[in-house]
Design a protein around this motif. Structure first.
Motif, PDB file in Angstrom:
ATOM      1  N   THR A 113       0.815  -1.221   0.000  1.00  0.00           N
ATOM      2  CA  THR A 113       0.000   0.000   0.000  1.00  0.00           C
ATOM      3  C   THR A 113       0.848   1.271   0.000  1.00  0.00           C
ATOM      4  O   THR A 113       0.326   2.360   0.184  1.00  0.00           O
ATOM      5  N   THR A 114       2.152   1.117  -0.220  1.00  0.00           N
ATOM      6  CA  THR A 114       3.053   2.264  -0.301  1.00  0.00           C
ATOM      7  C   THR A 114       3.394   2.541  -1.763  1.00  0.00           C
ATOM      8  O   THR A 114       3.696   1.613  -2.513  1.00  0.00           O
ATOM      9  N   SER A 115       3.344   3.803  -2.164  1.00  0.00           N
ATOM     10  CA  SER A 115       3.638   4.164  -3.548  1.00  0.00           C
ATOM     11  C   SER A 115       5.139   4.189  -3.813  1.00  0.00           C
ATOM     12  O   SER A 115       5.913   4.675  -2.989  1.00  0.00           O
ATOM     13  N   PHE A 116       5.515   3.670  -4.989  1.00  0.00           N
ATOM     14  CA  PHE A 116       6.905   3.672  -5.432  1.00  0.00           C
ATOM     15  C   PHE A 116       6.953   4.005  -6.918  1.00  0.00           C
ATOM     16  O   PHE A 116       5.985   3.791  -7.647  1.00  0.00           O
ATOM     17  N   PRO A 117       8.099   4.504  -7.412  1.00  0.00           N
ATOM     18  CA  PRO A 117       8.252   4.699  -8.854  1.00  0.00           C
ATOM     19  C   PRO A 117       8.112   3.368  -9.593  1.00  0.00           C
ATOM     20  O   PRO A 117       8.558   2.330  -9.091  1.00  0.00           O
ATOM     21  N   ILE A 118       7.521   3.404 -10.782  1.00  0.00           N
ATOM     22  CA  ILE A 118       7.194   2.158 -11.491  1.00  0.00           C
ATOM     23  C   ILE A 118       7.915   2.008 -12.825  1.00  0.00           C
ATOM     24  O   ILE A 118       7.747   0.990 -13.500  1.00  0.00           O
ATOM     25  N   ALA A 119       8.717   3.006 -13.217  1.00  0.00           N
ATOM     26  CA  ALA A 119       9.511   2.909 -14.444  1.00  0.00           C
ATOM     27  C   ALA A 119       8.641   2.490 -15.634  1.00  0.00           C
ATOM     28  O   ALA A 119       7.511   2.960 -15.776  1.00  0.00           O
ATOM     29  N   SER A 120       9.149   1.581 -16.461  1.00  0.00           N
ATOM     30  CA  SER A 120       8.452   1.240 -17.709  1.00  0.00           C
ATOM     31  C   SER A 120       7.261   0.300 -17.537  1.00  0.00           C
ATOM     32  O   SER A 120       6.585   0.008 -18.525  1.00  0.00           O
TER      33      SER A 120
ATOM     34  N   ALA B 259      12.593  19.750  -9.944  1.00  0.00           N
ATOM     35  CA  ALA B 259      12.327  18.466  -9.292  1.00  0.00           C
ATOM     36  C   ALA B 259      12.270  17.342 -10.323  1.00  0.00           C
ATOM     37  O   ALA B 259      11.612  17.455 -11.353  1.00  0.00           O
ATOM     38  N   LYS B 260      12.981  16.266 -10.054  1.00  0.00           N
ATOM     39  CA  LYS B 260      12.983  15.095 -10.923  1.00  0.00           C
ATOM     40  C   LYS B 260      11.918  14.124 -10.405  1.00  0.00           C
ATOM     41  O   LYS B 260      12.008  13.634  -9.279  1.00  0.00           O
ATOM     42  N   ILE B 261      10.921  13.875 -11.223  1.00  0.00           N
ATOM     43  CA  ILE B 261       9.772  13.080 -10.777  1.00  0.00           C
ATOM     44  C   ILE B 261       9.560  11.892 -11.700  1.00  0.00           C
ATOM     45  O   ILE B 261      10.048  11.851 -12.831  1.00  0.00           O
ATOM     46  N   GLN B 262       8.830  10.902 -11.177  1.00  0.00           N
ATOM     47  CA  GLN B 262       8.524   9.695 -11.950  1.00  0.00           C
ATOM     48  C   GLN B 262       7.101   9.257 -11.663  1.00  0.00           C
ATOM     49  O   GLN B 262       6.539   9.569 -10.611  1.00  0.00           O
ATOM     50  N   ASN B 263       6.537   8.515 -12.606  1.00  0.00           N
ATOM     51  CA  ASN B 263       5.237   7.895 -12.375  1.00  0.00           C
ATOM     52  C   ASN B 263       5.333   6.962 -11.169  1.00  0.00           C
ATOM     53  O   ASN B 263       6.356   6.294 -10.973  1.00  0.00           O
ATOM     54  N   TYR B 264       4.263   6.910 -10.381  1.00  0.00           N
ATOM     55  CA  TYR B 264       4.307   6.023  -9.214  1.00  0.00           C
ATOM     56  C   TYR B 264       2.952   5.360  -8.986  1.00  0.00           C
ATOM     57  O   TYR B 264       1.905   5.869  -9.381  1.00  0.00           O
ATOM     58  N   MET B 265       3.010   4.215  -8.337  1.00  0.00           N
ATOM     59  CA  MET B 265       1.825   3.451  -7.944  1.00  0.00           C
ATOM     60  C   MET B 265       2.173   2.638  -6.710  1.00  0.00           C
ATOM     61  O   MET B 265       3.348   2.461  -6.370  1.00  0.00           O
ATOM     62  N   THR B 266       1.149   2.114  -6.053  1.00  0.00           N
ATOM     63  CA  THR B 266       1.378   1.091  -5.028  1.00  0.00           C
ATOM     64  C   THR B 266       1.351  -0.276  -5.710  1.00  0.00           C
ATOM     65  O   THR B 266       0.805  -0.437  -6.807  1.00  0.00           O
TER      66      THR B 266
ATOM     67  N   ARG C 111      16.048   5.280  -9.833  1.00  0.00           N
ATOM     68  CA  ARG C 111      15.268   5.483  -8.615  1.00  0.00           C
ATOM     69  C   ARG C 111      14.283   4.354  -8.370  1.00  0.00           C
ATOM     70  O   ARG C 111      14.057   3.947  -7.233  1.00  0.00           O
ATOM     71  N   SER C 112      13.664   3.848  -9.426  1.00  0.00           N
ATOM     72  CA  SER C 112      12.665   2.792  -9.247  1.00  0.00           C
ATOM     73  C   SER C 112      13.300   1.456  -8.933  1.00  0.00           C
ATOM     74  O   SER C 112      12.676   0.583  -8.330  1.00  0.00           O
ATOM     75  N   GLY C 113      14.562   1.265  -9.329  1.00  0.00           N
ATOM     76  CA  GLY C 113      15.147  -0.053  -9.268  1.00  0.00           C
ATOM     77  C   GLY C 113      14.578  -0.914 -10.386  1.00  0.00           C
ATOM     78  O   GLY C 113      13.939  -0.426 -11.325  1.00  0.00           O
ATOM     79  N   ALA C 114      14.818  -2.208 -10.299  1.00  0.00           N
ATOM     80  CA  ALA C 114      14.349  -3.144 -11.317  1.00  0.00           C
ATOM     81  C   ALA C 114      12.948  -3.634 -10.954  1.00  0.00           C
ATOM     82  O   ALA C 114      12.737  -4.181  -9.874  1.00  0.00           O
ATOM     83  N   CYS C 115      12.005  -3.414 -11.863  1.00  0.00           N
ATOM     84  CA  CYS C 115      10.595  -3.758 -11.623  1.00  0.00           C
ATOM     85  C   CYS C 115      10.149  -4.824 -12.616  1.00  0.00           C
ATOM     86  O   CYS C 115      10.665  -4.913 -13.725  1.00  0.00           O
ATOM     87  N   LEU C 116       9.153  -5.600 -12.219  1.00  0.00           N
ATOM     88  CA  LEU C 116       8.617  -6.629 -13.106  1.00  0.00           C
ATOM     89  C   LEU C 116       7.196  -6.979 -12.694  1.00  0.00           C
ATOM     90  O   LEU C 116       6.931  -7.264 -11.525  1.00  0.00           O
ATOM     91  N   VAL C 117       6.300  -6.937 -13.677  1.00  0.00           N
ATOM     92  CA  VAL C 117       4.928  -7.400 -13.490  1.00  0.00           C
ATOM     93  C   VAL C 117       4.770  -8.661 -14.325  1.00  0.00           C
ATOM     94  O   VAL C 117       5.036  -8.658 -15.532  1.00  0.00           O
TER      95      VAL C 117
END
Length: 477
Positions: A207-214, A330-337, A396-402
């Motif tokens: 339930t915490t928001s994080f950057p989601i990259a691609s 400010a450097k910003i990125q898309n984010y989601m939980t 910033r997001s690190g490595a993400c995978l869905v």
């Protein structure tokens, strides 16, 4: 497979020390030892092992393990070349293993941790390993024990300089095992569940928001397909590359070379978007739908609101970092939980299951650009049930995978989804996602053995089921 504190530590260390596809490992950072292998309670032999860079970051001999399992139900025959490994399960291997006392024959000072070419029973797999020369010019490969457990469906327990293999059981790790071992300290969030029912099997910092990259590009796909469904555009359209996409294609963030005014089919753009994460394709699709990326991003955020994703925010269609236009840039990125990503992916695979026809493609040449694109989702190669969905990485997001796997139970297909955000490197996101997805499959099939803590503390999130029912009711109206 039972998982204890020691094995959890070495798995976590593997994430910490690896930051790219290739890691050169020098002798002074490798500790070599022989470890005893017990099979079904009987000591079989000693085999070589490496500790790479960090204590307990263990890699064990493939040939040695094959010898130890010779004659059992889990026997296999390895063949190791300079950069390729072939494994044939069900076949015996009786070549006695080398040990470090035998003049330390492995030239380990020049070997690197790589995704070497690997096949298991003729099927391509994507795992990291070391390859080095041993006695008489023969090659041997070294893998993490947890990788061998998943790759060969083995029940392994590692404790100190001893490995125990139970050939009566296959691989099995629960998400709570991962958490209790400390393994999940290496990622931001992990959410696993059944998208077809809305049930979440496990949620870690969900339930915490994080950057989601691609992984952003999944929302891009959803909004494009909604536009197709509404009749605003057609999958038969030809889209024109805008200047913004052409410019980004010539930067380090470019994936597919494009020029302003070039044209491409919608399907080639969608494949470029999802298979190899083309930022140019995202911008071209967004512009084709709404006339500009900025207008499309408004639609993305509107869609997030429609789905009830109150802790999600989109600034662009591709997931790259952007700078806000203000005195302090400010450097910003898309984010989601993680849990909101789970909801969004549930919407996608439920409404547009054909997305997996694209995300399951391992490589393809796009006719519009004359360029081959390759899938970067390692779990697609390693778990037969997996058919997508999307990788993503920024600093910033690190490595993400869905990841998504349609699995049948009682005549019905269940889309199992794993959302992982913020692993420290590619190897970490692949290993953790595969472990979690294998857990989800076992959970659905009733073979996962959850601890009491998991049963009591892991939320089932019935509100997600209610949200889905409400959306379905609204659609019916």
């Amino acid at each position: 497979m039972k998982i204890n504190k020691k094995i959890g530590i070495f798995m976590l260390a593997s994430i910490v020390c690896i930051s790219s596809v290739k890691i050169t490992s020098h002798a002074e950072y490798q500790y070599r030892e022989n470890i005893a292998v017990y099979v079904d309670g009987e000591e079989k032999c000693e085999i070589m092992a490496l500790e790479d860079s960090y204590a307990n970051n263990n890699y064990i001999s493939l040939r040695g393990l094959a010898y130890a399992l010779n004659g059992t139900a889990k026997q296999f025959r390895p063949s190791v070349g300079s950069s390729e490994i072939d494994i044939a399960t069900g076949k015996g291997f009786d070549e006695e293993p080398c040990t470090w006392e035998e003049d330390e024959k492995l030239d380990h000072s020049k070997i690197s941790l790589l995704k070497n070419d690997l096949e298991v029973d003729g099927n391509e797999r994507k795992y990291f390993s070391f390859i080095g020369s041993i006695a008489d010019g023969e090659k041997d490969a070294f893998f993490e024990p947890v990788v061998l457990s998943m790759m060969l469906d083995l029940d392994i327990i590692m404790e100190g300089n001893k490995i125990e293999v139970n050939t009566n059981n296959g691989y099995m790790v629960t998400c709570m095992d991962m958490e209790n071992s400390g393994y999940l300290q290496g990622i931001n969030t992990l959410v696993v569940g059944d998208a077809s029912t809305g049930e979440i099997y496990y949620s870690y910092a969900g339930t915490t928001s994080f950057p989601i990259a691609s992984t952003t590009k999944l929302m891009t796909y959803l909004c494009v397909m909604d536009a197709v469904k509404a009749g605003e555009i057609s999958l038969d359209d030809t889209a024109t590359v805008p200047s913004k996409a052409a410019v980004i294609s010539r930067t380090s963030d470019g994936v597919i070379p494009m020029n302003e005014g070039d044209t491409a089919t919608m399907m080639d753009l969608l494949k470029g978007l999802l298979i190899q994460s083309s930022n140019e394709c995202a911008i071209t699709l967004a512009t084709h739908v709404c006339g500009s990326e900025e207008a499309f991003v408004e639609r993305m955020n509107d869609k997030a609101s429609e789905l009830g994703l109150i802790d999600s925010k989109f600034y662009n269609s591709n997931g790259l970092p952007v700078y806000e236009d203000q005195i302090v840039p400010a450097k910003i990125q898309n984010y989601m939980t993680g849990e909101e990503m789970f909801v969004m992916v549930s919407e996608i695979v439920d409404t547009y299951p054909e997305v997996m026809d694209i995300t399951s493609i391992k490589k393809e040449t796009l006719a519009s650009f004359g360029q081959e694109v390759k899938n970067t989702n390692a779990v697609l190669f390693n778990v037969d049930e997996v058919r997508g969905l999307k990788t993503g990485t920024t600093k910033r997001s690190g490595a993400c995978l869905v990841t998504c796997a349609p699995v049948e139970k009682d005549g019905e297909i269940h889309n199992l989804v794993c959302v992982l955000l913020g692993a420290e490197a590619e190897i970490g996101r692949a290993e953790a996602s595969e472990m979690a997805m294998r857990y989800a499959i076992n959970k659905l099939q009733g073979t996962a053995v959850d601890t009491q803590k998991a049963a009591e503390d892991i939320p089932k999130n019935p509100e997600l089921v209610i949200q889905k029912l409400i959306r379905n009711m609204d659609t019916a109206k």
